[in-house]
Design a protein around this motif. Structure first.
Motif, PDB file in Angstrom:
ATOM      1  N   PRO A   1       0.839  -1.200   0.000  1.00  0.00           N
ATOM      2  CA  PRO A   1       0.000   0.000   0.000  1.00  0.00           C
ATOM      3  C   PRO A   1       0.877   1.254   0.000  1.00  0.00           C
ATOM      4  N   THR A   2       0.566   2.166  -0.918  1.00  0.00           N
ATOM      5  CA  THR A   2       1.467   3.303  -1.139  1.00  0.00           C
ATOM      6  C   THR A   2       0.662   4.574  -1.296  1.00  0.00           C
ATOM      7  N   TRP A   3       1.135   5.635  -0.643  1.00  0.00           N
ATOM      8  CA  TRP A   3       0.573   6.961  -0.831  1.00  0.00           C
ATOM      9  C   TRP A   3       1.595   7.789  -1.599  1.00  0.00           C
TER      10      TRP A   3
ATOM     11  N   ARG B   1      -2.426   5.151  -3.740  1.00  0.00           N
ATOM     12  CA  ARG B   1      -3.364   6.262  -3.582  1.00  0.00           C
ATOM     13  C   ARG B   1      -2.579   7.546  -3.831  1.00  0.00           C
ATOM     14  N   VAL B   2      -3.093   8.396  -4.713  1.00  0.00           N
ATOM     15  CA  VAL B   2      -2.369   9.603  -5.097  1.00  0.00           C
ATOM     16  C   VAL B   2      -2.904  10.811  -4.336  1.00  0.00           C
TER      17      VAL B   2
ATOM     18  N   MET C   1      -3.019   6.108 -10.237  1.00  0.00           N
ATOM     19  CA  MET C   1      -1.902   5.580 -11.015  1.00  0.00           C
ATOM     20  C   MET C   1      -2.336   4.262 -11.648  1.00  0.00           C
ATOM     21  N   PRO C   2      -2.717   4.277 -12.928  1.00  0.00           N
ATOM     22  CA  PRO C   2      -3.169   3.039 -13.565  1.00  0.00           C
ATOM     23  C   PRO C   2      -2.147   1.911 -13.490  1.00  0.00           C
ATOM     24  N   TRP C   3      -0.869   2.258 -13.356  1.00  0.00           N
ATOM     25  CA  TRP C   3       0.180   1.249 -13.309  1.00  0.00           C
ATOM     26  C   TRP C   3       0.108   0.420 -12.026  1.00  0.00           C
TER      27      TRP C   3
END
Length: 598
Positions: A543-545, A568-569, A561-563
């Motif tokens: 999980p990344t912000w 979460r942006v 980020m579709p990649w």
């Protein structure tokens, strides 16, 4: 004027005329007078008459330095560069102590791209006549073309000591300082230049470039716009004005400027690349990916491009079943990780894939793509590739970023995944044990910047000292994911906020990427801007912000980020303060911690 063959030579050599300029000249032929008449024709623009007289002199006196020199200048003006070079070289040999001859020869050589030869003659001209500002100016220009910015700066400063208001030297000094990453120092000479010549388009452009390098984008945009008011087709101003619009997220207005640029200058690789990222940011993937290939045409210092000397034809979307496809990594580590997500798509089409990659990624990629032949890159571009990658059993080649044109043409073609890179399970377990030893609470890895910084890239990154509200979140254990030497930043954060950001023992985050991937996978959460740290976290499924600007094209017109489905942006505009966005992140982290979600 009639010159006596037995009298003194008018050239001032102290010799008799017949032993100097008059040797091998028929009695009664006035070389000095003929040369004077030829020069008058030359100055009046009557070049055919002047050339005839110069050639008459040389027929009688083949080593007459002045006639050789001036005839060489006529040939140069007519575009007869090889003839001009031969004549000017003969003039220098005939009169080696004449500084202006060497200067003009150096100018010709510089125009032909013969930088070392140009440097030698320009430097000799400066030695012969230290006060010859033109020679010092040219020498600085030659140094600059070779990337020797410190020497270029010294040369332009020397010109300005001779002539403080020398317009070309002021401009060139400013540009050299920008190239030397001293843009702050460039402001003074460029501002002085525009005081002297307020409407000088090139001066405005140079000042705009300095402001851009300093991250003063609004001021830079206004300067580039002013250049276009004067010269609507100025290539550099079109490029940079569009870039300024794009970095503030104004893609709709940037697009027509890029289109004008590439229509006016079809070979502009930077223009096409800017158009590509603008279209991709607008979600126009098909057209954007097609333009994105132009990054391969961009020429860097020393004439280097990103192209590799592989012998196979480029893959253009042909059927891959039963074919061998060479995919070669490009750009930085983060981009190689990002585009590695496309390898699985190629495999799904039945291809046998050979992946050339950054050596630090080889072990991680080999585990993640067990059916792919991994070939660590050797040397630096443009070094020859290993022999294996030149063999005839390979059907096609393609740089990894170009795969997207054929494999990800629409937003719907981006697959959902829980991570496509596979760190070593035993190392994940090891780092989970270490993280557990740090005490209770969610383990959150953080990174705040890239090692590659400039005026534009700086806008995408934070300083750790801005993270106070996040770092003060109670109950959270923060772990450093920032590669490179960041000890002073960590110590400053400890002084400012009383928080210890834990360092993984014995782990080099820059070079030991396989183990860094395992640590990242063991975390509960990663928070990072758009760097290789963010790409690694998304690629292993942590999980990344992501801390980002609205203008980041890799979001491909989406809100995320579709990649990377696990990302979460958190976004902000160019002119919005990072502290506001970081406070939002701190609030979300605090809420998540209270709920026990991390």
């Amino acid at each position: 004027m009639t010159v006596s063959r037995n009298g003194p030579c008018p050239c001032g050599s102290g010799k008799k005329y017949k032993q100097c300029c008059g040797r091998n000249v028929a009695a009664g032929f006035d070389v000095v007078g003929t040369l004077r008449q030829a020069w008058q024709f030359h100055q009046a623009g009557l070049l055919q008459q002047a050339e005839g007289l110069y050639r008459r002199i040389l027929a009688a006196q083949p080593d007459n330095a002045d006639a050789l020199h001036l005839l060489g200048l006529i040939a140069q003006g007519a575009g007869q560069l090889e003839a001009a070079r031969e004549l000017l070289e003969k003039a220098v040999r005939a009169k080696p102590g004449e500084a202006m001859f060497r200067h003009n020869l150096a100018t010709l050589l510089y125009g032909q791209g013969k930088l070392k030869e140009a440097e030698a003659h320009a430097a000799r001209a400066v030695q012969l006549q230290p006060g010859l500002a033109e020679a010092r100016q040219l020498l600085g220009t030659v140094y600059k073309a070779q990337g020797r910015f410190a020497e270029a700066i010294q040369s332009f400063e020397a010109v300005l000591r001779l002539h403080p208001d020398h317009v070309a030297a002021l401009n060139n000094l400013g540009v050299a300082l920008i190239d030397a990453e001293q843009a702050e120092l460039a402001l003074a000479p460029l501002s002085r230049l525009l005081e002297l010549v307020p409407g000088m388009a090139e001066g405005m452009f140079s000042l705009g470039s300095a402001l851009k390098a300093l991250g003063r984008f609004g001021e830079a945009e206004r300067r580039f716009s002013a250049v276009l008011d004067l010269q609507p087709e100025h290539e550099g101003a079109l490029q940079n004005f569009a870039d300024m619009l794009q970095i503030k997220g104004d893609f709709e207005h940037a697009r027509p400027v890029y289109l004008k640029l590439v229509n006016q200058y079809p070979g502009s690789a930077l223009g096409h690349l800017g158009l590509a990222t603008c279209l991709l940011a607008l979600g126009e993937l098909e057209n954007g990916w097609r333009e994105y290939h132009w990054r391969m045409e961009r020429v860097f210092a020393g004439g280097v491009t990103k192209k590799r000397p592989f012998v196979q034809p480029w893959w253009q979307g042909e059927a891959l079943a039963g074919k061998t496809l060479l995919v070669w990594g490009e750009q930085g580590v983060g981009d190689e990780i990002l585009f590695a997500s496309l390898v699985g798509d190629a495999l799904a089409r039945g291809a046998r894939v050979i992946l050339e990659c950054e050596p630090r990624l080889a072990e991680l990629f080999a585990r993640s793509f067990p059916t792919v032949e991994i070939c660590p890159r050797t040397g630096l571009v443009p070094d020859p590739p290993p022999a294996r990658l030149l063999q005839t059993d390979i059907d096609y080649q393609i740089p990894s970023g170009s795969l997207a044109r054929w494999l990800r043409p629409t937003p719907e073609s981006f697959p959902a995944h829980q991570g496509y890179l596979a760190p070593a399970p035993e190392r994940i377990a090891y780092w989970k044990g270490w993280l557990a030893s740090l005490g209770p609470g969610p383990k959150v890895g953080i990174s705040w910047r890239s090692l590659m910084r400039d005026g534009v890239r700086n806008a995408f990154y934070t300083e750790l000292a801005q993270w106070g509200e996040i770092l003060r979140t109670p109950g959270v254990v923060f772990v450093n994911l920032q590669y490179g030497d960041c000890r002073e930043e960590l110590e400053e954060a400890h002084r400012l906020f009383g928080v210890e950001i834990r360092q993984a023992p014995g782990l080099n985050l820059k070079d030991q990427l396989d183990d860094a991937a395992a640590l990242t996978r063991a975390l509960d959460l990663a928070i990072a801007p758009n760097t290789s740290v963010f790409a690694m976290a998304g690629a292993v499924g942590t999980p990344t912000w992501m801390l980002n600007l609205d203008s980041d094209w890799t979001m491909l017109g989406s809100d995320g980020m579709p990649w990377f489905p696990s990302v979460r942006v958190y976004r902000k505009g160019l002119n919005e303060a990072w502290e506001v966005l970081l406070a939002q992140v701190a609030g979300a982290l605090g809420a998540m911690t209270k709920k026990g979600e991390a």
